[in-house]
Motif scaffolding. Structure first.
Motif, PDB file in Angstrom:
ATOM      1  N   ALA A 427      14.144  -7.649  76.477  1.00 47.43           N
ATOM      2  CA  ALA A 427      13.267  -8.642  77.090  1.00 47.43           C
ATOM      3  C   ALA A 427      12.067  -8.960  76.214  1.00 47.43           C
ATOM      4  O   ALA A 427      11.642 -10.112  76.130  1.00 47.43           O
ATOM      5  CB  ALA A 427      12.800  -8.127  78.447  1.00 47.43           C
ATOM      6  N   TRP A 428      11.504  -7.958  75.565  1.00 54.51           N
ATOM      7  CA  TRP A 428      10.252  -8.158  74.840  1.00 54.51           C
ATOM      8  C   TRP A 428      10.414  -8.176  73.330  1.00 54.51           C
ATOM      9  O   TRP A 428       9.481  -8.497  72.607  1.00 54.51           O
ATOM     10  CB  TRP A 428       9.262  -7.052  75.218  1.00 54.51           C
ATOM     11  N   GLY A 429      11.599  -7.798  72.855  1.00 51.30           N
ATOM     12  CA  GLY A 429      11.792  -7.652  71.411  1.00 51.30           C
ATOM     13  C   GLY A 429      11.650  -8.943  70.628  1.00 51.30           C
ATOM     14  O   GLY A 429      11.473  -8.916  69.410  1.00 51.30           O
ATOM     15  N   ASN A 430      11.717 -10.081  71.329  1.00 53.65           N
ATOM     16  CA  ASN A 430      11.561 -11.357  70.627  1.00 53.65           C
ATOM     17  C   ASN A 430      10.117 -11.808  70.590  1.00 53.65           C
ATOM     18  O   ASN A 430       9.832 -12.974  70.350  1.00 53.65           O
ATOM     19  CB  ASN A 430      12.406 -12.435  71.322  1.00 53.65           C
ATOM     20  N   CYS A 431       9.200 -10.895  70.882  1.00 55.47           N
ATOM     21  CA  CYS A 431       7.800 -11.288  70.929  1.00 55.47           C
ATOM     22  C   CYS A 431       7.028 -10.698  69.758  1.00 55.47           C
ATOM     23  O   CYS A 431       7.373  -9.641  69.234  1.00 55.47           O
ATOM     24  CB  CYS A 431       7.185 -10.862  72.250  1.00 55.47           C
ATOM     25  N   VAL A 432       5.974 -11.388  69.390  1.00 55.24           N
ATOM     26  CA  VAL A 432       5.205 -11.055  68.193  1.00 55.24           C
ATOM     27  C   VAL A 432       4.553  -9.686  68.341  1.00 55.24           C
ATOM     28  O   VAL A 432       3.900  -9.407  69.356  1.00 55.24           O
ATOM     29  CB  VAL A 432       4.128 -12.135  67.948  1.00 55.24           C
ATOM     30  N   GLY A 433       4.739  -8.838  67.337  1.00 50.45           N
ATOM     31  CA  GLY A 433       4.048  -7.555  67.295  1.00 50.45           C
ATOM     32  C   GLY A 433       4.772  -6.426  67.982  1.00 50.45           C
ATOM     33  O   GLY A 433       4.323  -5.290  67.925  1.00 50.45           O
ATOM     34  N   PHE A 434       5.897  -6.698  68.648  1.00 48.59           N
ATOM     35  CA  PHE A 434       6.633  -5.637  69.343  1.00 48.59           C
ATOM     36  C   PHE A 434       7.067  -4.572  68.334  1.00 48.59           C
ATOM     37  O   PHE A 434       7.379  -4.891  67.193  1.00 48.59           O
ATOM     38  CB  PHE A 434       7.860  -6.242  70.040  1.00 48.59           C
ATOM     39  N   PRO A 435       7.048  -3.299  68.751  1.00 53.13           N
ATOM     40  CA  PRO A 435       7.444  -2.240  67.808  1.00 53.13           C
ATOM     41  C   PRO A 435       8.827  -2.503  67.216  1.00 53.13           C
ATOM     42  O   PRO A 435       9.663  -3.143  67.864  1.00 53.13           O
ATOM     43  CB  PRO A 435       7.466  -0.986  68.676  1.00 53.13           C
ATOM     44  N   PRO A 436       9.063  -2.007  66.001  1.00 54.58           N
ATOM     45  CA  PRO A 436      10.302  -2.347  65.293  1.00 54.58           C
ATOM     46  C   PRO A 436      11.537  -1.962  66.090  1.00 54.58           C
ATOM     47  O   PRO A 436      11.654  -0.834  66.567  1.00 54.58           O
ATOM     48  CB  PRO A 436      10.216  -1.532  64.003  1.00 54.58           C
ATOM     49  N   ALA A 437      12.459  -2.920  66.226  1.00 50.32           N
ATOM     50  CA  ALA A 437      13.692  -2.679  66.960  1.00 50.32           C
ATOM     51  C   ALA A 437      14.863  -2.995  66.048  1.00 50.32           C
ATOM     52  O   ALA A 437      14.700  -3.633  65.012  1.00 50.32           O
ATOM     53  CB  ALA A 437      13.745  -3.566  68.203  1.00 50.32           C
ATOM     54  N   ARG A 438      16.042  -2.519  66.435  1.00 45.62           N
ATOM     55  CA  ARG A 438      17.258  -2.888  65.708  1.00 45.62           C
ATOM     56  C   ARG A 438      18.256  -3.430  66.708  1.00 45.62           C
ATOM     57  O   ARG A 438      18.424  -2.867  67.785  1.00 45.62           O
ATOM     58  CB  ARG A 438      17.828  -1.672  64.976  1.00 45.62           C
ATOM     59  N   PHE A 439      18.898  -4.516  66.376  1.00 49.57           N
ATOM     60  CA  PHE A 439      19.893  -5.161  67.243  1.00 49.57           C
ATOM     61  C   PHE A 439      19.302  -5.538  68.595  1.00 49.57           C
ATOM     62  O   PHE A 439      20.017  -5.635  69.575  1.00 49.57           O
ATOM     63  CB  PHE A 439      21.102  -4.241  67.464  1.00 49.57           C
ATOM     64  N   LEU A 440      18.019  -5.710  68.642  1.00 47.41           N
ATOM     65  CA  LEU A 440      17.361  -6.128  69.877  1.00 47.41           C
ATOM     66  C   LEU A 440      17.606  -5.152  71.033  1.00 47.41           C
ATOM     67  O   LEU A 440      17.395  -5.473  72.184  1.00 47.41           O
ATOM     68  CB  LEU A 440      17.852  -7.534  70.273  1.00 47.41           C
ATOM     69  N   SER A 441      18.086  -3.953  70.718  1.00 50.44           N
ATOM     70  CA  SER A 441      18.319  -3.005  71.808  1.00 50.44           C
ATOM     71  C   SER A 441      18.025  -1.564  71.399  1.00 50.44           C
ATOM     72  O   SER A 441      17.720  -0.733  72.241  1.00 50.44           O
ATOM     73  CB  SER A 441      19.764  -3.101  72.296  1.00 50.44           C
ATOM     74  N   LEU A 442      18.129  -1.262  70.115  1.00 51.33           N
ATOM     75  CA  LEU A 442      17.850   0.104  69.679  1.00 51.33           C
ATOM     76  C   LEU A 442      16.387   0.218  69.275  1.00 51.33           C
ATOM     77  O   LEU A 442      15.801  -0.724  68.760  1.00 51.33           O
ATOM     78  CB  LEU A 442      18.715   0.479  68.472  1.00 51.33           C
ATOM     79  N   GLU A 443      15.849   1.399  69.473  1.00 44.74           N
ATOM     80  CA  GLU A 443      14.439   1.698  69.148  1.00 44.74           C
ATOM     81  C   GLU A 443      13.509   0.752  69.908  1.00 44.74           C
ATOM     82  O   GLU A 443      13.637   0.644  71.105  1.00 44.74           O
ATOM     83  CB  GLU A 443      14.232   1.654  67.630  1.00 44.74           C
ATOM     84  N   GLY A 444      12.630   0.048  69.207  1.00 43.63           N
ATOM     85  CA  GLY A 444      11.708  -0.818  69.940  1.00 43.63           C
ATOM     86  C   GLY A 444      10.835  -0.017  70.880  1.00 43.63           C
ATOM     87  O   GLY A 444       9.934   0.702  70.447  1.00 43.63           O
ATOM     88  N   ALA A 445      11.149  -0.105  72.167  1.00 42.40           N
ATOM     89  CA  ALA A 445      10.309   0.542  73.169  1.00 42.40           C
ATOM     90  C   ALA A 445      10.344   2.072  73.098  1.00 42.40           C
ATOM     91  O   ALA A 445       9.528   2.726  73.735  1.00 42.40           O
ATOM     92  CB  ALA A 445      10.710   0.088  74.570  1.00 42.40           C
ATOM     93  N   THR A 446      11.273   2.658  72.340  1.00 48.82           N
ATOM     94  CA  THR A 446      11.234   4.120  72.230  1.00 48.82           C
ATOM     95  C   THR A 446      10.058   4.583  71.377  1.00 48.82           C
ATOM     96  O   THR A 446       9.692   5.737  71.400  1.00 48.82           O
ATOM     97  CB  THR A 446      12.518   4.701  71.597  1.00 48.82           C
ATOM     98  N   HIS A 447       9.472   3.672  70.587  1.00 49.23           N
ATOM     99  CA  HIS A 447       8.233   4.017  69.870  1.00 49.23           C
ATOM    100  C   HIS A 447       7.123   4.037  70.908  1.00 49.23           C
ATOM    101  O   HIS A 447       6.344   3.103  71.031  1.00 49.23           O
ATOM    102  CB  HIS A 447       7.913   2.972  68.797  1.00 49.23           C
ATOM    103  N   GLY A 448       7.099   5.112  71.671  1.00 52.04           N
ATOM    104  CA  GLY A 448       6.294   5.135  72.879  1.00 52.04           C
ATOM    105  C   GLY A 448       4.849   4.744  72.706  1.00 52.04           C
ATOM    106  O   GLY A 448       4.339   3.876  73.404  1.00 52.04           O
ATOM    107  N   ARG A 449       4.177   5.390  71.766  1.00 49.48           N
ATOM    108  CA  ARG A 449       2.735   5.145  71.652  1.00 49.48           C
ATOM    109  C   ARG A 449       2.472   3.723  71.190  1.00 49.48           C
ATOM    110  O   ARG A 449       1.583   3.044  71.696  1.00 49.48           O
ATOM    111  CB  ARG A 449       2.133   6.148  70.683  1.00 49.48           C
TER     112      ARG A 449
END
Lengths: 504, 500
Positions: A427-449
């Motif tokens: 949902a948020w991975g296409n937004c500016v500044g979101f933590p680095p994600a892969r395939f729009l589903s891996l990682e991203g929000a797992t970078h908790g802090r």
């Protein structure tokens, strides 16, 4: 309902009135005006006169001493969210209040429970029901269905339709090829080879597959294995057995057949007047083209993923955006007073064609999946969301998120990170500044802090907030519903009764 | 009260979590051990009357801070509040902002007090409000430094404390308050807190995760399947539960000063950056007074009010804590059997006690660490278990005051627990446990009740078939003071001693 003002260096402050209500929109705005019309009018006077057609209405309602109704203006400025989740789906406000009242009356009757020591569950149910029947005469009425069959069917149909449109788009290269090349086998082999070639260019594609394929079954005892994602478990559950697999394959084949038939009929009907060939032949020819076209879906997917990965590798992130201390204090000062909390956030959407398409496809797809999957009142293992929604504003340049949730902001974000990071990243991975994600589903929000910092930075202080039932969590509302549902039954079997008493 | 009184001969300490001697030499001993072999302790709450860190050099001569290597017959640990760091000479504008926000704000910032349930209206704080903290605006006594002295017997400790204070006072350090802590073991070798419960059995076990390569010589410590947490949960700069190096305060210094502290240079950072946090941690300290006689008397009343056969004050207390007096976790069949003479700890709640018929859903141990017990379905179990393990703290508390002679008679003496725990993300670890689990009025599907031991007065549900029992529990544990402290590594401490 909430009112907040989003301030940002990139645009003028934006006043947002967010409302989650039962029933249609028209009466709601009228009721709102009846309740707080003068105050709303005063708030609107602070706003810029909107350009476009509502400018004149704005002048009318903000004139000194104006009595012009606000509702049409507010309705004209309403944005419907692209995606929303409703906790306790199918329970309206009246029912929630009613069942809560019943629950507390039952608690009152039961007291500390010592009097019922040694009573069996069936008797307990009968006793309680007969003592509450008098006060709550609606216990005799049949229980309203929470999600009517029609609504459920519509949700399923919409999701199927979405999947078909996606298939159509993804099979476009194959369709073109099938129109040019007469030999079907050539089309299929070329498509698959292309998919293979593209797939090989994506270095970490195996990670994506690993994500969606489960690991070994859970051990009988001892701690559960450390699995990174709920998706993997769901995939494992459905594809766990051979029977399940066969079922899945059959369903997929049937779905594809329906898709080809539908696409061919629609396309055939469109081109039939333009071609001299008989209608049946046109349909058959289009069916062949669409069926062959399907073979290029893997290639299209790989091509999109390759493009996406290229972008992701170069997307700038915002690991530690500075949150102004006074703004943070402002938010903290308002949080954690009742069982629920509220947050609103606004972020910029990443530029470019692919992102523009993906964010819309991702949000609509996720929205339809949610409608079909989240029917229990909860969102998977996250059991704390009353209302959450994403909406695109500013001509699709910004993504706005609002949520009414149980517990603290920190625990809510931790839930996101620990239990729903896949969906969040989508949902948020296409937004500016979101933590680095892969395939729009891996990682991203797992970078908790990083994700928490980013989320906090994107938030506006909720200046006004109203919650209809301040003390009830989503869980508690479901508990009231279960207790009420049991009390509506004249009798329960011993097993049902035991399960029912556990909620008391 | 699950408080981490340390068990002597703690076998887990011997492995040192796979850290190498070099790493252990940098870490304060308190992190890897509760000094179980040293039963008496004095906690000195100090105030710095003069700026600068020179007094640390004087302290080094009489009470050197103990590293995490080996055992000594005297051990010392030290930690600083934010006000203490400022007094040492850290710049308010350049250095202090590098530290974590909760540490900078302190435990008594009004919003934080609300979230931690430390408001007087809850009855969870001593009447008149807390006595001490690092914040002069919040409490009458201001604490800059916590110095913990561990010794083998009372006489030695008394001599040593006198020696330490005689050294510190001329250097401009004064004693604000002190507490005598002890680890009085019962004949069965278990430490019991003042209400009479053996405790301290369930601790997270750190392991090296992610890119943290174990130093050669560190040995290899496998991840404990139930209680393993990444090293970065208790030590800064190691990989934490969010798969990143636990954020640590990094300060900038001119090249000549930085060159004096090669031990603090973060890997790969440009010249002039010093990592003060690496191998350090944040120490949460809360002095909790326990009203033992009131506790037992009120449970007697509660048991009589219920009037169920077989339910007495001891039975209720077990349910409130979630363990039997000897420390064994409750389960539907009674209590889990001991394993190698220790209470079983490699157990979950989801399969063993889903409805809390043994260990009540709202009992203190279930709230303090739900393990896999918050999962609603088997499919959620692993996600919820992993999630719960992202909020663990390493407890190092000890009790103060003497054991009550008759638990039903108030002798007017003060006793309680100096709760201490280590974590690197105060908000995600300590505060989360306090707010989202212990004091959550809606924990695990319950309604309108908080932790029966630490929370404000209110109901407590004991699940039973076919119908739960409810008892009204008072507040017997009150906060006397507390704050967040920075527990530096030994190299960082050397840096602090050079401050002016």
């Amino acid at each position: 309902m909430s009112i907040s003002v989003f301030e940002d260096d990139h645009f003028d402050p934006l006043l947002v009135i967010e409302a989650n209500f039962d029933g249609p929109q028209g009466p709601f705005w009228a009721q709102l005006e009846a309740a707080i019309g003068p105050q709303l009018r005063e708030i609107l006077r602070y706003c810029e006169r909107p350009a476009g057609r509502t400018g004149e209405t704005f002048d009318l309602i903000t004139r000194p001493g104006s009595k012009h109704p606000l509702a049409p203006f507010l309705e004209a400025h309403t944005v419907t969210p692209m995606i929303f989740h409703q906790g306790n789906r199918g329970l309206d406000r009246r029912r929630i209040d009613r069942e809560a009242e019943l629950f507390f009356a039952a608690q009152e009757t039961l007291g500390n429970g010592a009097r019922y020591h040694g009573v069996d569950a069936v008797t307990l149910h009968r006793t309680l029901r007969s003592s509450l029947r008098g006060t709550f005469d609606w216990l005799g009425e049949p229980e309203p269905v929470r999600i009517p069959g029609r609504e459920r069917l519509a949700d399923l149909a919409k999701l199927a339709g979405f999947a078909m449109v996606a298939l159509l788009v993804l099979s476009f290269p194959g369709v073109l090829l099938a129109l040019i090349v007469p030999n079907g086998w050539v089309v299929v082999s070329v498509s698959l080879l292309a998919a293979l070639a593209t797939g090989r260019l994506i270095k970490d594609l195996p990670d994506l597959f690993r994500q969606f394929s489960g690991s070994a079954p859970a051990p009988e005892s001892g701690p559960p294995p450390r699995m990174r994602d709920a998706f993997a478990r769901d995939a494992m559950k459905s594809a766990g057995s051979t029977v399940g697999f066969v079922r899945l394959a059959l369903a997929a084949a049937l779905f594809l057949a329906v898709y080809v038939a539908l696409a061919a009929t629609v396309f055939g009907a469109l081109v039939a007047p333009l071609t001299p060939a008989p209608f049946g032949e046109t349909i058959a020819a289009s069916a062949r083209v669409f069926a062959l076209g399907l073979s290029s879906v893997p290639f299209s997917l790989c091509a999109i993923l390759l493009w996406l990965r290229r972008l992701e590798d170069r997307d700038p992130c915002h690991d530690d955006p500075a949150v102004r201390p006074e703004r943070l204090q402002d938010m903290m000062r308002r949080e954690d007073f009742i069982a629920q909390n509220h947050m609103g956030s606004m972020v910029l959407v990443k530029p470019g064609l692919l992102r523009a398409v993906l964010i819309r496809a991702g949000l609509s797809g996720l929205a339809l999946i949610l409608r079909v999957v989240a029917t229990s009142g909860y969102l998977g293992s996250m059991r704390t969301i009353h209302f959450a929604h994403w909406a695109m504003v500013g001509n699709g340049s910004r993504l706005m998120f609002f949520s009414n949730f149980d517990g603290s902001w920190e625990s809510y974000l931790d839930d996101f990170i620990e239990k729903a990071h896949g969906g969040l990243t989508l949902a948020w991975g296409n937004c500016v500044g979101f933590p680095p994600a892969r395939f729009l589903s891996l990682e991203g929000a797992t970078h908790g802090r990083k994700f928490k910092n980013w989320a906090r930075h994107s938030m506006a202080t909720t200046l006004f907030w109203f919650s209809a039932y301040r003390d009830y969590t989503v869980n508690q509302i479901e508990r009231h519903a279960r207790v009420a549902s049991g009390l509506r039954q004249p009798t329960l079997s011993p097993e049902e009764a035991i399960a029912w008493t556990r909620d008391l | 009260m699950d408080q981490g009184l340390v068990i002597p001969e703690d076998t887990r300490d011997a492995t040192k979590w796979g850290l190498s001697p070099r790493q252990l030499g940098r870490i304060q001993g308190l992190v890897v051990s509760g000094f179980g072999h040293l039963p008496v302790t004095r906690a000195l709450f100090l105030k710095l009357d003069r700026p600068g860190g020179g007094w640390l050099k004087a302290l080094e001569k009489v009470a050197p801070i103990t590293p995490a290597t080996g055992r000594l017959n005297r051990s010392t640990a030290i930690a600083f509040t934010c006000a203490g760091l400022k007094r040492l000479g850290f710049s308010d504008t350049a250095d202090i902002p590098a530290f974590a926000l909760p540490f900078r704000e302190g435990m008594h910032q009004p919003d934080r007090r609300r979230r931690l349930g430390d408001e007087e209206k809850n009855g969870t704080v001593i009447p008149g409000g807390p006595l001490w903290s690092g914040d002069p605006a919040a409490t009458p006594q201001t604490v800059h430094v916590l110095l913990l002295l561990y010794a083998a017997d009372e006489a030695d400790l008394a001599d040593w404390c006198a020696q330490v204070m005689a050294t510190l006072e001329p250097a401009g350090v004064s004693l604000v308050r002190h507490l005598d802590l002890s680890l009085r073991l019962d004949p069965d070798g278990r430490a019991r807190e003042h209400f009479g419960f053996a405790d301290g059995f369930s601790q997270p076990v750190p392991y090296l995760a992610g890119p943290d390569s174990a130093d050669p010589g560190g040995g290899h410590a496998a991840r404990d399947p139930w209680h393993g947490v990444p090293m970065g949960e208790v030590l800064m700069s190691y990989t934490n539960a969010h798969d990143e190096a636990a954020p640590a305060p990094i300060v900038q210094r001119p090249a000549d000063i930085a060159a004096k502290h090669p031990d603090l240079k973060p890997g790969g950072a440009p010249e002039g950056f010093l990592d003060l946090g690496a191998d350090g941690s944040y120490l949460v300290v809360r002095e909790l007074r326990q009203e033992v006689a009131a506790f037992w008397n009120s449970l007697d009343v509660a048991a009589r009010t219920l009037g169920c056969p077989g339910i007495d004050a001891d039975w209720l207390a077990d349910r409130i804590v979630g363990r039997e007096h000897d420390g064994d976790l409750l389960c539907p069949a009674g209590a889990h059997k001991t394993v190698n003479g220790q209470p079983a700890n490699a157990v979950g709640f989801f399969r063993e006690d889903f409805h809390g018929l043994g260990c009540p859903l709202g009992s203190h141990v279930r709230r303090a660490n739900p393990r896999d017990g918050l999962a609603a379905t088997e499919a959620d179990r692993s996600a919820l278990f992993n999630a719960a393990n992202n909020h663990r703290i390493l407890r190092r508390g000890r009790k103060y005051g003497e054991t009550i002679a008759n638990r039903l008679e108030d002798d007017g003496k003060e006793r309680g627990l100096l709760f201490m725990c280590l974590n690197t993300d105060i908000v995600r670890q300590f505060e989360f446990i306090q707010q989202t689990w212990l004091l959550n009025r809606n924990f695990a599907g319950l309604y309108g009740e908080t932790d029966p031991l630490l929370g404000p007065k209110g109901p407590f549900t004991i699940p039973k078939d076919p119908l739960r029992l409810k008892v009204e529990v008072e507040t017997y544990v009150k906060m006397v003071g507390g704050d967040y402290f920075f527990l530096p590594s030994l190299p960082a401490l050397k840096f602090m001693a050079d401050l002016t």
